[in-house]
Design a protein around this motif. Structure first.
Motif, mmCIF file in Angstrom:
data_model
loop_
_atom_site.group_PDB
_atom_site.id
_atom_site.type_symbol
_atom_site.label_atom_id
_atom_site.label_comp_id
_atom_site.label_asym_id
_atom_site.label_seq_id
_atom_site.Cartn_x
_atom_site.Cartn_y
_atom_site.Cartn_z
ATOM 1 N N UNK A 90 0.841 -1.197 0.000
ATOM 2 C CA UNK A 90 0.000 0.000 0.000
ATOM 3 C C UNK A 90 0.876 1.248 0.000
ATOM 4 N N UNK A 147 -7.210 3.226 -6.170
ATOM 5 C CA UNK A 147 -8.334 3.925 -5.552
ATOM 6 C C UNK A 147 -9.264 2.951 -4.859
ATOM 7 N N UNK A 148 -9.586 1.877 -5.560
ATOM 8 C CA UNK A 148 -10.508 0.909 -4.982
ATOM 9 C C UNK A 148 -9.950 0.319 -3.699
ATOM 10 N N UNK A 201 -7.701 1.580 -1.615
ATOM 11 C CA UNK A 201 -7.676 2.536 -0.509
ATOM 12 C C UNK A 201 -9.084 2.797 0.013
ATOM 13 N N UNK A 202 -10.023 2.836 -0.914
ATOM 14 C CA UNK A 202 -11.397 3.092 -0.510
ATOM 15 C C UNK A 202 -11.954 1.930 0.305
ATOM 16 N N UNK A 203 -11.695 0.728 -0.153
ATOM 17 C CA UNK A 203 -12.152 -0.439 0.600
ATOM 18 C C UNK A 203 -11.554 -0.444 1.998
ATOM 19 N N UNK A 204 -10.293 -0.086 2.058
ATOM 20 C CA UNK A 204 -9.665 -0.039 3.369
ATOM 21 C C UNK A 204 -10.317 0.988 4.274
ATOM 22 N N UNK A 205 -10.593 2.146 3.707
ATOM 23 C CA UNK A 205 -11.231 3.189 4.519
ATOM 24 C C UNK A 205 -12.644 2.771 4.917
ATOM 25 N N UNK A 245 -7.684 4.507 14.956
ATOM 26 C CA UNK A 245 -8.992 4.398 14.315
ATOM 27 C C UNK A 245 -9.672 3.075 14.669
ATOM 28 N N UNK A 287 -9.039 11.409 1.668
ATOM 29 C CA UNK A 287 -8.820 10.391 0.639
ATOM 30 C C UNK A 287 -9.280 10.906 -0.725
ATOM 31 N N UNK A 323 -6.388 10.700 -3.370
ATOM 32 C CA UNK A 323 -6.422 9.603 -4.342
ATOM 33 C C UNK A 323 -7.397 9.840 -5.495
ATOM 34 N N UNK A 324 -8.372 10.724 -5.300
ATOM 35 C CA UNK A 324 -9.382 10.926 -6.342
ATOM 36 C C UNK A 324 -9.375 12.333 -6.913
ATOM 37 N N UNK A 327 -16.431 4.207 -7.514
ATOM 38 C CA UNK A 327 -15.597 3.121 -6.988
ATOM 39 C C UNK A 327 -16.279 2.415 -5.823
ATOM 40 N N UNK A 347 -20.632 -3.679 -3.724
ATOM 41 C CA UNK A 347 -20.464 -3.381 -2.306
ATOM 42 C C UNK A 347 -21.784 -2.993 -1.653
#
Lengths: 129, 129
Positions: A8, A80-81, A83-87, B14, B87, B91-92, B102, B108
């Motif tokens: 990452x 992007x996907x 990092x987004x999934x992680x968030x 977190x 983020x 990233x975006x 995404x 999802x």
DNA sequence: TTGCATTTACGAAAAGTTTCGTATATCATT
DNA sequence: AATGATATACGAAACTTTTCGTAAATGCAA
């Protein structure tokens, strides 16, 4: 499935990836200049980061010429996907809904963007059977 | 506007905030047990993290009794929004649309969630005048 | 009260990230 | 060939985050 060894990206690495994604193959000097539009960073700092990114597999490079040319080695959408999934997991307990609500909640999206999202939802709903 | 001195939580912080948000005021032992459902963490590691969170203002605590009780001192929604905005930027390139695409892209979201998002969009569009 | 289990406090090691100084190589110009 | 500008390589300092060992305090139970 698509197992990915590449680690990452850190925050700094992500800054650099953004530049590489936007401008394509670039020299260290160019990337450093772009970074310096936002904040002060020494040239060798940028160089070191990009070398590390190469070692990690986040970037590839062409060393044919004196000035090496670096290029992103991870895809923008996939990163992007990821990092987004992680968030989503780390802060939204996995709820895409809550995440999207937050993303749209504060006038972040224009009317046109909302239209696009509606279209996307229609498509998802029809695919779903 | 709402200026917030409290620093951005790290990943580990977190994780702990999630537990505090979900379960409310909790002892270190309880939080550590919850953490250990996902991964192995030593008790004093959790303790130290929570003490740091207290110092940073991310958590408050009641020390009346021997076993201190910790509670989140930042709001879940605000923290989510803050991390999401970051983020989106990192990233975006600031595009809420790309982010939402995404987020919804890979199944999802359930049908019910999609319905809720549609309702949200309708509401946003009507508010917009 | 003595001893055991549990808790907090503290400090520092370990690990990860960012920054930069310095040495060395390469190229263009004189 | 010598000089100056610019490049990479390397290592280590500075900082942040995570982990845990150990000591001291507290409460409980025998």
């Amino acid at each position: 499935m698509t197992e990915d060894k590449r680690s990452k990206p850190t925050e700094s690495e992500l800054e650099i990836l953004q530049i590489l994604w936007e401008h394509g193959p670039s020299s260290v000097r160019f990337v450093n200049e772009q970074l310096n539009r936002k904040r002060e960073v020494g040239y060798t700092t940028t160089l070191k980061l990009m070398q590390i990114m190469f070692e990690k597999g986040l970037a590839r490079r062409n060393t044919d010429h004196r000035s090496h040319i670096y290029e992103a080695n991870v895809e923008e959408g996939e990163t992007q996907k990821r990092l987004l999934d992680e968030l989503m997991d780390a802060a939204f307990r996995g709820s895409a809904l809550k995440l999207v609500v937050q993303a749209l909640g504060n006038g972040n999206a224009s009317r046109e963007e909302l239209d696009e999202i509606k279209a996307l939802i229609r498509k998802l709903e029809s695919d779903e059977s």
